[in-house]
Design a protein around this motif. Structure first.
Motif, short mmCIF file in Angstrom:
data_model
loop_
_atom_site.label_atom_id
_atom_site.label_comp_id
_atom_site.label_asym_id
_atom_site.label_seq_id
_atom_site.Cartn_x
_atom_site.Cartn_y
_atom_site.Cartn_z
N GLY A 1 0.85 -1.19 0.00
CA GLY A 1 0.00 0.00 0.00
C GLY A 1 0.88 1.25 0.00
N ASP A 2 0.34 2.34 0.46
CA ASP A 2 1.06 3.62 0.45
C ASP A 2 2.36 3.53 1.24
OD1 ASP A 2 1.84 6.26 0.34
OD2 ASP A 2 0.20 7.00 1.60
N LEU A 3 3.47 3.76 0.57
CA LEU A 3 4.78 3.65 1.22
C LEU A 3 5.02 4.75 2.24
CD1 LEU A 3 7.07 2.66 -1.80
CD2 LEU A 3 5.86 1.19 -0.18
N ASN A 4 4.37 5.89 2.08
CA ASN A 4 4.56 6.99 3.02
C ASN A 4 3.96 6.70 4.39
OD1 ASN A 4 5.98 8.72 1.23
ND2 ASN A 4 4.05 9.17 0.20
N THR A 5 3.00 5.80 4.45
CA THR A 5 2.38 5.47 5.74
C THR A 5 2.73 4.07 6.21
OG1 THR A 5 0.36 4.65 4.68
CG2 THR A 5 0.42 7.00 5.29
N TYR A 6 3.48 3.31 5.41
CA TYR A 6 3.77 1.91 5.76
C TYR A 6 4.51 1.79 7.09
CZ TYR A 6 5.49 -2.82 5.72
OH TYR A 6 5.77 -4.10 6.08
N GLY A 7 5.53 2.60 7.30
CA GLY A 7 6.30 2.52 8.53
C GLY A 7 5.43 2.72 9.76
#
Length: 116
Positions: free
Chosen positions: A49-55
């Motif tokens: 999914g969205d890499l900006n929110t994955y962490g």
């Protein structure tokens, strides 16, 4: 020929989980594996999914798992202390703390009753 994307996506996952900045680690890993960064981004976004929110999403899940493990360990400690108290009438101050923390919940009382 093996797919370079699999290890690259796994490394990207680890980097994002460790708090890496998505655009920076994406470019570094794409260069390391000889991949175009947009192609790697596309594969990774399909997987995560969205890499900006994955962490942050992964951190939230990790925090919940850690809390559940801690609760299980404390409930097991409560069972041990309760058994000692019942057997030898040895009262431990931690027993009172754990009792007050966990025995307000009916499921936890049942767990203690079933396992003590």
């Amino acid at each position: 020929m093996s797919d370079k994307f699999v290890p690259a996506v796994e490394e990207l996952r680890d980097a994002l989980t460790s708090g890496g900045e998505p655009d920076v680690v994406l470019q570094e890993i794409a260069d390391e594996y000889g991949l175009k960064s947009q192609a790697l981004r596309n594969r990774a976004e399909l997987a995560f999914g969205d890499l900006n929110t994955y962490g942050n999403r992964n951190k939230n899940v990790t925090d919940k798992i850690k809390a559940a493990v801690k609760k299980k360990e404390e409930l097991e400690e409560l069972v041990v202390l309760f058994r000692e108290w019942r057997k030898d009438k040895i009262f431990h101050p931690r027993l009172e703390f754990l009792r007050d923390k966990y025995l307000v919940n009916e499921d936890n009382r049942k767990y203690l009753t079933d396992n003590a």
